[in-house]
Design a protein around this motif. Structure first.
Motif, mmCIF file in Angstrom:
data_model
loop_
_atom_site.group_PDB
_atom_site.id
_atom_site.type_symbol
_atom_site.label_atom_id
_atom_site.label_comp_id
_atom_site.label_asym_id
_atom_site.label_seq_id
_atom_site.Cartn_x
_atom_site.Cartn_y
_atom_site.Cartn_z
ATOM 1 N N ALA A 241 5.313 0.047 -3.718
ATOM 2 C CA ALA A 241 6.664 0.255 -3.189
ATOM 3 C C ALA A 241 7.655 -0.789 -3.680
ATOM 4 O O ALA A 241 8.845 -0.509 -3.791
ATOM 5 C CB ALA A 241 6.622 0.253 -1.664
ATOM 6 N N THR A 242 7.191 -1.983 -3.989
ATOM 7 C CA THR A 242 8.119 -3.072 -4.310
ATOM 8 C C THR A 242 8.168 -3.469 -5.781
ATOM 9 O O THR A 242 9.134 -4.092 -6.208
ATOM 10 C CB THR A 242 7.776 -4.329 -3.487
ATOM 11 O OG1 THR A 242 6.439 -4.746 -3.804
ATOM 12 C CG2 THR A 242 7.915 -4.077 -2.005
ATOM 13 N N SER A 243 7.170 -3.117 -6.550
ATOM 14 C CA SER A 243 7.121 -3.592 -7.937
ATOM 15 C C SER A 243 8.290 -3.086 -8.776
ATOM 16 O O SER A 243 8.814 -3.818 -9.620
ATOM 17 C CB SER A 243 5.795 -3.213 -8.595
ATOM 18 O OG SER A 243 5.678 -1.815 -8.716
ATOM 19 N N GLY B 110 -3.300 -1.628 2.363
ATOM 20 C CA GLY B 110 -1.881 -1.891 2.565
ATOM 21 C C GLY B 110 -1.265 -2.643 1.411
ATOM 22 O O GLY B 110 -0.090 -2.444 1.073
ATOM 23 N N SER B 111 -2.056 -3.505 0.775
ATOM 24 C CA SER B 111 -1.528 -4.265 -0.360
ATOM 25 C C SER B 111 -1.175 -3.342 -1.520
ATOM 26 O O SER B 111 -0.195 -3.579 -2.227
ATOM 27 C CB SER B 111 -2.521 -5.343 -0.791
ATOM 28 O OG SER B 111 -3.699 -4.776 -1.326
ATOM 29 N N TYR B 112 -1.949 -2.284 -1.714
ATOM 30 C CA TYR B 112 -1.614 -1.306 -2.753
ATOM 31 C C TYR B 112 -0.279 -0.633 -2.425
ATOM 32 O O TYR B 112 0.573 -0.471 -3.302
ATOM 33 C CB TYR B 112 -2.707 -0.241 -2.894
ATOM 34 C CG TYR B 112 -3.934 -0.726 -3.608
ATOM 35 C CD1 TYR B 112 -4.002 -0.700 -4.999
ATOM 36 C CD2 TYR B 112 -5.034 -1.202 -2.904
ATOM 37 C CE1 TYR B 112 -5.135 -1.136 -5.669
ATOM 38 C CE2 TYR B 112 -6.169 -1.647 -3.560
ATOM 39 C CZ TYR B 112 -6.212 -1.612 -4.937
ATOM 40 O OH TYR B 112 -7.328 -2.058 -5.595
ATOM 41 N N ALA B 113 -0.110 -0.236 -1.173
ATOM 42 C CA ALA B 113 1.131 0.431 -0.768
ATOM 43 C C ALA B 113 2.338 -0.486 -0.953
ATOM 44 O O ALA B 113 3.374 -0.067 -1.487
ATOM 45 C CB ALA B 113 1.028 0.890 0.684
ATOM 46 N N VAL B 114 2.208 -1.734 -0.531
ATOM 47 C CA VAL B 114 3.315 -2.691 -0.672
ATOM 48 C C VAL B 114 3.619 -2.939 -2.145
ATOM 49 O O VAL B 114 4.785 -2.944 -2.568
ATOM 50 C CB VAL B 114 2.990 -4.014 0.056
ATOM 51 C CG1 VAL B 114 3.975 -5.102 -0.305
ATOM 52 C CG2 VAL B 114 2.956 -3.791 1.564
ATOM 53 N N LEU B 115 2.589 -3.145 -2.937
ATOM 54 C CA LEU B 115 2.779 -3.407 -4.364
ATOM 55 C C LEU B 115 3.475 -2.234 -5.051
ATOM 56 O O LEU B 115 4.438 -2.416 -5.796
ATOM 57 C CB LEU B 115 1.440 -3.702 -5.041
ATOM 58 C CG LEU B 115 1.503 -3.995 -6.539
ATOM 59 C CD1 LEU B 115 2.345 -5.231 -6.816
ATOM 60 C CD2 LEU B 115 0.104 -4.169 -7.094
ATOM 61 N N VAL C 211 0.544 -10.780 -5.964
ATOM 62 C CA VAL C 211 0.203 -10.012 -4.764
ATOM 63 C C VAL C 211 -1.309 -10.008 -4.568
ATOM 64 O O VAL C 211 -1.808 -10.220 -3.455
ATOM 65 C CB VAL C 211 0.764 -8.573 -4.841
ATOM 66 C CG1 VAL C 211 0.184 -7.695 -3.733
ATOM 67 C CG2 VAL C 211 2.285 -8.581 -4.774
ATOM 68 N N ASN D 113 -0.063 -1.652 -12.048
ATOM 69 C CA ASN D 113 -0.151 -2.289 -10.732
ATOM 70 C C ASN D 113 -1.508 -2.037 -10.080
ATOM 71 O O ASN D 113 -2.158 -2.965 -9.585
ATOM 72 C CB ASN D 113 0.930 -1.768 -9.783
ATOM 73 C CG ASN D 113 2.327 -2.184 -10.136
ATOM 74 O OD1 ASN D 113 3.235 -1.370 -10.054
ATOM 75 N ND2 ASN D 113 2.536 -3.421 -10.518
ATOM 76 N N SER E 178 2.007 -8.337 -9.882
ATOM 77 C CA SER E 178 0.766 -7.724 -9.394
ATOM 78 C C SER E 178 -0.318 -8.771 -9.162
ATOM 79 O O SER E 178 -1.046 -8.712 -8.161
ATOM 80 C CB SER E 178 0.263 -6.682 -10.396
ATOM 81 O OG SER E 178 1.191 -5.648 -10.556
#
Length: 126
Positions: free
Chosen positions: A25-27, A18-23, A115, A64, A112
């Motif tokens: 999506a938001t970076s 999930g951290s990959y997806a959030v990163l 996170v 990222n 990155s």
């Protein structure tokens, strides 16, 4: 096979993935907002073509993934390799607009790492 630096429970793996997806999506939003503070040229425009922006997004997303992977693996010295490689590969672009590319790289790398550290702390407490 190397062991993961955290317990491979379903919840921990879900948090890591999930951290990959959030990163990812938001970076882009974080970097774009930060680059709003970079001075533009006399016309009020940052001299970047659509191609430059697209390449920047692709390179940034790869950065990222690599950065988060290295932080989660505890391979902090490998971050220097990412930073140096990006500088070498994009040398011509950086020479044209140093402030813009340096700011974008540093903001993206810092975000990155933050996170990754947050996820590492969360994995240690779960």
């Amino acid at each position: 096979m190397t062991a993961l630096p955290f317990d491979a429970t379903v919840s921990n793996l879900a948090l890591a993935v999930g951290s990959y997806a959030v990163l990812l999506a938001t970076s882009g939003v974080v970097v774009t907002r930060a680059l709003d503070f970079v001075p533009s040229d006399e016309d009020g425009e940052t001299p970047l073509s659509e191609r430059d922006r697209d390449v920047g997004v692709l390179v940034g997303k790869c950065e990222n993934v690599l950065t988060l992977t290295f932080v989660l693996a505890g391979a902090y010295t490998a971050l220097a390799v990412v930073f140096a490689a990006k500088g070498i590969v994009r040398r011509d672009d950086i020479e044209k607009n140093t402030l813009f590319y340096l700011a974008g790289t540093l903001v993206n790398l810092t975000y990155s790492v933050l996170v990754g550290v947050a996820v590492t702390v969360a994995l240690a407490t779960v």
